[in-house]
Motif scaffolding. Structure first.
Motif, PDB file in Angstrom:
ATOM      1  N   VAL A   1      -1.810  15.914  11.974  1.00  0.00           N
ATOM      2  CA  VAL A   1      -1.486  14.482  12.022  1.00  0.00           C
ATOM      3  C   VAL A   1      -0.040  14.289  11.578  1.00  0.00           C
ATOM      4  CG1 VAL A   1      -1.935  12.241  10.944  1.00  0.00           C
ATOM      5  CG2 VAL A   1      -3.854  13.687  11.635  1.00  0.00           C
ATOM      6  N   ILE A   2       0.295  14.892  10.444  1.00  0.00           N
ATOM      7  CA  ILE A   2       1.621  14.713   9.851  1.00  0.00           C
ATOM      8  C   ILE A   2       2.714  15.261  10.772  1.00  0.00           C
ATOM      9  CG2 ILE A   2       3.065  15.501   7.925  1.00  0.00           C
ATOM     10  CD1 ILE A   2       0.492  15.313   6.170  1.00  0.00           C
ATOM     11  N   ASP A   3       2.447  16.428  11.370  1.00  0.00           N
ATOM     12  CA  ASP A   3       3.453  17.054  12.244  1.00  0.00           C
ATOM     13  C   ASP A   3       3.359  16.568  13.688  1.00  0.00           C
ATOM     14  OD1 ASP A   3       4.335  18.490  10.099  1.00  0.00           O
ATOM     15  OD2 ASP A   3       3.264  20.327  10.607  1.00  0.00           O
TER      16      ASP A   3
ATOM     17  N   GLY B   1      14.280   9.998  11.671  1.00  0.00           N
ATOM     18  CA  GLY B   1      12.909   9.899  12.169  1.00  0.00           C
ATOM     19  C   GLY B   1      12.267   8.564  11.846  1.00  0.00           C
ATOM     20  N   ALA B   2      10.988   8.467  12.167  1.00  0.00           N
ATOM     21  CA  ALA B   2      10.268   7.205  12.040  1.00  0.00           C
ATOM     22  C   ALA B   2       9.818   6.986  10.596  1.00  0.00           C
ATOM     23  CB  ALA B   2       9.059   7.208  12.971  1.00  0.00           C
ATOM     24  N   SER B   3      10.250   5.864  10.020  1.00  0.00           N
ATOM     25  CA  SER B   3       9.874   5.556   8.633  1.00  0.00           C
ATOM     26  C   SER B   3       8.360   5.418   8.480  1.00  0.00           C
ATOM     27  CB  SER B   3      10.547   4.264   8.173  1.00  0.00           C
ATOM     28  OG  SER B   3      11.934   4.375   8.239  1.00  0.00           O
ATOM     29  N   ASP B   4       7.707   4.783   9.454  1.00  0.00           N
ATOM     30  CA  ASP B   4       6.264   4.566   9.286  1.00  0.00           C
ATOM     31  C   ASP B   4       5.498   5.894   9.307  1.00  0.00           C
ATOM     32  OD1 ASP B   4       6.700   4.969  11.959  1.00  0.00           O
ATOM     33  OD2 ASP B   4       5.247   3.463  12.626  1.00  0.00           O
ATOM     34  N   HIS B   5       6.002   6.839  10.093  1.00  0.00           N
ATOM     35  CA  HIS B   5       5.301   8.129  10.120  1.00  0.00           C
ATOM     36  C   HIS B   5       5.495   8.886   8.805  1.00  0.00           C
ATOM     37  CE1 HIS B   5       2.975  11.070  12.313  1.00  0.00           C
ATOM     38  NE2 HIS B   5       3.665  11.982  11.656  1.00  0.00           N
ATOM     39  N   PHE B   6       6.667   8.750   8.207  1.00  0.00           N
ATOM     40  CA  PHE B   6       6.868   9.362   6.897  1.00  0.00           C
ATOM     41  C   PHE B   6       5.935   8.709   5.870  1.00  0.00           C
ATOM     42  CE2 PHE B   6       8.917   9.623   2.711  1.00  0.00           C
ATOM     43  CZ  PHE B   6       8.939  10.997   2.574  1.00  0.00           C
ATOM     44  N   GLY B   7       5.771   7.403   5.977  1.00  0.00           N
ATOM     45  CA  GLY B   7       4.845   6.699   5.089  1.00  0.00           C
ATOM     46  C   GLY B   7       3.436   7.249   5.212  1.00  0.00           C
ATOM     47  N   LEU B   8       3.021   7.470   6.444  1.00  0.00           N
ATOM     48  CA  LEU B   8       1.699   8.045   6.715  1.00  0.00           C
ATOM     49  C   LEU B   8       1.563   9.416   6.059  1.00  0.00           C
ATOM     50  CD1 LEU B   8      -0.889   8.119   8.606  1.00  0.00           C
ATOM     51  CD2 LEU B   8       0.574   9.251  10.273  1.00  0.00           C
ATOM     52  N   ALA B   9       2.581  10.257   6.235  1.00  0.00           N
ATOM     53  CA  ALA B   9       2.542  11.614   5.658  1.00  0.00           C
ATOM     54  C   ALA B   9       2.424  11.549   4.141  1.00  0.00           C
ATOM     55  CB  ALA B   9       3.792  12.392   6.066  1.00  0.00           C
ATOM     56  N   GLY B  10       3.243  10.696   3.515  1.00  0.00           N
ATOM     57  CA  GLY B  10       3.204  10.578   2.058  1.00  0.00           C
ATOM     58  C   GLY B  10       1.828  10.140   1.579  1.00  0.00           C
ATOM     59  N   ALA B  11       1.229   9.183   2.279  1.00  0.00           N
ATOM     60  CA  ALA B  11      -0.084   8.664   1.862  1.00  0.00           C
ATOM     61  C   ALA B  11      -1.182   9.702   2.061  1.00  0.00           C
ATOM     62  CB  ALA B  11      -0.414   7.389   2.630  1.00  0.00           C
ATOM     63  N   ILE B  12      -1.144  10.417   3.165  1.00  0.00           N
ATOM     64  CA  ILE B  12      -2.165  11.458   3.387  1.00  0.00           C
ATOM     65  C   ILE B  12      -2.061  12.502   2.274  1.00  0.00           C
ATOM     66  CG2 ILE B  12      -2.869  13.377   4.871  1.00  0.00           C
ATOM     67  CD1 ILE B  12      -2.219  11.703   7.294  1.00  0.00           C
TER      68      ILE B  12
ATOM     69  N   SER C   1       0.846  -1.189   0.000  1.00  0.00           N
ATOM     70  CA  SER C   1       0.000   0.000   0.000  1.00  0.00           C
ATOM     71  C   SER C   1       0.889   1.249   0.000  1.00  0.00           C
ATOM     72  CB  SER C   1      -0.936  -0.018   1.203  1.00  0.00           C
ATOM     73  OG  SER C   1      -0.209  -0.355   2.365  1.00  0.00           O
ATOM     74  N   VAL C   2       0.293   2.393  -0.338  1.00  0.00           N
ATOM     75  CA  VAL C   2       1.092   3.611  -0.551  1.00  0.00           C
ATOM     76  C   VAL C   2       1.879   4.008   0.703  1.00  0.00           C
ATOM     77  CG1 VAL C   2       0.934   6.090  -1.003  1.00  0.00           C
ATOM     78  CG2 VAL C   2      -0.299   4.486  -2.452  1.00  0.00           C
ATOM     79  N   HIS C   3       1.249   3.929   1.871  1.00  0.00           N
ATOM     80  CA  HIS C   3       2.003   4.328   3.071  1.00  0.00           C
ATOM     81  C   HIS C   3       3.170   3.379   3.316  1.00  0.00           C
ATOM     82  CE1 HIS C   3      -1.156   1.633   4.601  1.00  0.00           C
ATOM     83  NE2 HIS C   3      -0.380   1.359   5.622  1.00  0.00           N
ATOM     84  N   ARG C   4       2.999   2.116   2.941  1.00  0.00           N
ATOM     85  CA  ARG C   4       4.113   1.166   3.090  1.00  0.00           C
ATOM     86  C   ARG C   4       5.229   1.471   2.082  1.00  0.00           C
ATOM     87  NH1 ARG C   4       3.647  -0.082   7.986  1.00  0.00           N
ATOM     88  NH2 ARG C   4       2.008  -1.526   8.552  1.00  0.00           N
ATOM     89  N   LEU C   5       4.853   1.894   0.882  1.00  0.00           N
ATOM     90  CA  LEU C   5       5.869   2.226  -0.127  1.00  0.00           C
ATOM     91  C   LEU C   5       6.715   3.424   0.310  1.00  0.00           C
ATOM     92  CD1 LEU C   5       3.795   1.786  -3.389  1.00  0.00           C
ATOM     93  CD2 LEU C   5       5.828   0.497  -2.754  1.00  0.00           C
TER      94      LEU C   5
END
Lengths: 366, 366
Positions: free
Chosen positions: B98-100, A126-137, A110-114
């Motif tokens: 959310v992102i920040d 920083g946290a990779s999973d949080h960056f994934g979340l930001a990219g997907a949002i 899924s996009v957040h995983r990519l």
């Protein structure tokens, strides 16, 4: 079938052109923005394109549309609307996958995983999973805007202002209902315990109708029809056809979410069970279970399931008779839909194509 | 000042009406959807309304607009566009928080924290923070759709089709640029180490321009002006005014993010420092620091800071001379903006009001 292939090709071309146009417009922001555009293009290369097809058929139900001619104003407008629906759907899926913590979509991460994986590979801070979340949002937000632009372009291209306004109305209602429907779906998973059967069935059905049935079939059909200048009788007929097809479509999705072949669905086996989705299938299963078995069923649902536990739940659902009941509901809804087209004020060739598409939406294996 | 208050009142009324209309339309989905609507209303009661004001003034730069008359078609359209910008901004802030990972916004818990708290209080199943995330993503999506509807209503209400198309163009460009600008901002925080000064300043400035300056001032002005049927010379003049005001606005924001009074900004003190935002202020600070001090500065930036560490960073920034340099940049940008209005083809009373608003945007303390 020729028309389906032809439409799929035209849609794909138009999506690629759209993203290319945005890429050029965003050039002043520099090359760092590329991953958003690249992923938009890759994500949108997949999918079944049911929404685009229903939109095009909604139009054809009212006015003839020749897919083989050069793409002029009229066909261009229909394609813009159809692509708008596909982009909106992509945006919704990308956000949904964050919300549902889904790791796969259309057979890919899924996009957040990519975005998460990209962060990890580059050893960023920083946290990779949080960056994934930001990219997907943010990619979801972008696609939502671009979807709207496409629908706008479709409306602007057609001379009939009131037809355009109707199409917008259907699009707007759809957007609100699907976001709220998704919220209600998430809410269901949070509430401890189930309601008593009749109420639970009502709740599961409400989510099914608003999050999926109207969104996947009825709204695209009505948007297409409105663009063609449909009158009230035509819209009513298409709604009476579209809603049951949408219901059948989602009931099939519920079955595929439990019994589907992961190779075909692009989602892990038993995905809906691990997510704890309170689908109509699950609700019907629980109705028929003796108290002890129901407790075991409830305890497993919505947990990290291993292969064996998935198999136990699948067997329980099958043995409860819920699968047959859902299959009957699907057949009944397809019949109701086909019935709604009998003598309806829609063009004959479109009615035939609609019946065919309804069958495909209800019988698909992915 | 009377006009600012009057406009604020009209905007608030229209926002309340808009959400009320959506509440009625969503009634078939049942009462469980209420938290989304309630929070939309509460969230939108706050904010400085700069975007709404710039949109209204953009219109008045081209055509007179009497805020004291009964709200007819023309004023209604301007209000719809202005409210659309406020709703879009609310959506962007909710997703940004959310992102920040921001816990507060406008002196209240941020939306994802509010939904999280609701989940915890009700002892629901699953992770409260993930439910908070879902609620914030979906409320942002909803508000984004509703923003677009309002802008659409504004465009549809006005008879001049090409003016409406121009307004849409500005709105569309703004949406794309702000989402990508936000992505670039997030990206900056992930990359280990800083680029050499000139490149870093270019990167920080690019984020400032696209994520904020154009979005907060230039785009609202141009949308308002386009709706009024602005010609190219008028749009150019307003862009030449709007961009430097937007730059000043964001540079002020950078200062407030480090030195602002938490009581006034509604954000914790030193928030930007803990987030590790690579603002122009931070970039200018680093330029003047000796190597050892710069290393300490870099190590603290973007970490969980206690009060004392915030104080250390604040002192470092002040002593580097970066605060004066940013204040000078603000003053220079305001001058440039005011200069752009000299002899510009915009209505005189609007030009005076624009200069006043530019001062307020650049000098504000929250």
């Amino acid at each position: 079938m020729h028309e389906t292939t032809r439409l799929a090709g035209l849609i794909q071309e138009r999506i690629a052109d759209t993203i290319d146009r945005h890429r050029r417009a965003l050039q002043p922001l520099g090359p760092d923005a590329s991953p958003l555009l690249d992923e938009a293009l890759t994500f949108l290369a997949g999918g079944k394109r049911f929404r685009a097809q229903f939109a095009a058929l909604g139009y054809r139900a009212v006015r003839p549309l020749n897919l083989d001619e050069r793409v002029g104003t009229e066909l261009g407008a229909v394609l813009d609307a159809a692509c708008g629906l596909e982009l909106f759907h992509a945006a919704a899926l990308i956000h949904d996958d964050v919300i549902d913590r889904s790791d796969t979509r259309r057979g890919r991460p899924s996009v957040h995983r990519l975005f998460e994986a990209g962060h990890r590979e580059r050893h960023w801070r920083g946290a990779s999973d949080h960056f994934g979340l930001a990219g997907a949002i943010l990619l979801g937000d972008l696609l939502q805007s671009w979807a709207d632009e496409l629908l706008q372009a479709a409306c602007d291209a057609l001379p009939d202002r009131s037809a355009a306004a109707r199409a917008r109305e259907h699009f707007n209602r759809m957007r609100s209902e699907v976001a709220v429907g998704q919220y209600l779906d998430v809410l269901e998973e949070q509430i401890p315990g189930f309601a008593e059967h009749a109420e639970q069935l009502e709740r599961s059905t409400r989510v099914l109708v608003y999050k999926s049935a109207k969104y996947s079939v009825e709204a695209p059909l009505l948007i297409g029809a409105a663009l063609a200048g449909a009158d009230e009788a035509q819209e009513d007929a298409l709604a009476s056809f579209g809603l049951p097809v949408g219901v059948a479509f989602q009931l099939r999705d519920d079955l595929l979410g439990v019994f589907g072949d992961a190779e075909l669905t692009g989602k892990p086996i038993g995905d809906d069970l691990a997510e704890g989705k309170r689908t109509v299938l699950v609700t019907l299963t629980r109705e028929r279970l003796p108290a002890t078995q129901r407790r075991i069923f409830d305890d497993l649902l919505g947990t990290d399931l291993d292969r064996e536990q998935v198999a136990i739940l699948q067997r329980t659902i099958r043995e409860s008779g819920a699968v047959e009941r859902v299959e009957e509901m699907i057949a009944r809804n397809v019949d109701r839909a086909t019935g709604a087209l009998q003598g309806a004020p829609v063009r004959a060739e479109a009615a035939a194509a609609l019946s065919g598409l309804a069958e495909r939406a209800a019988r698909r294996s992915f």
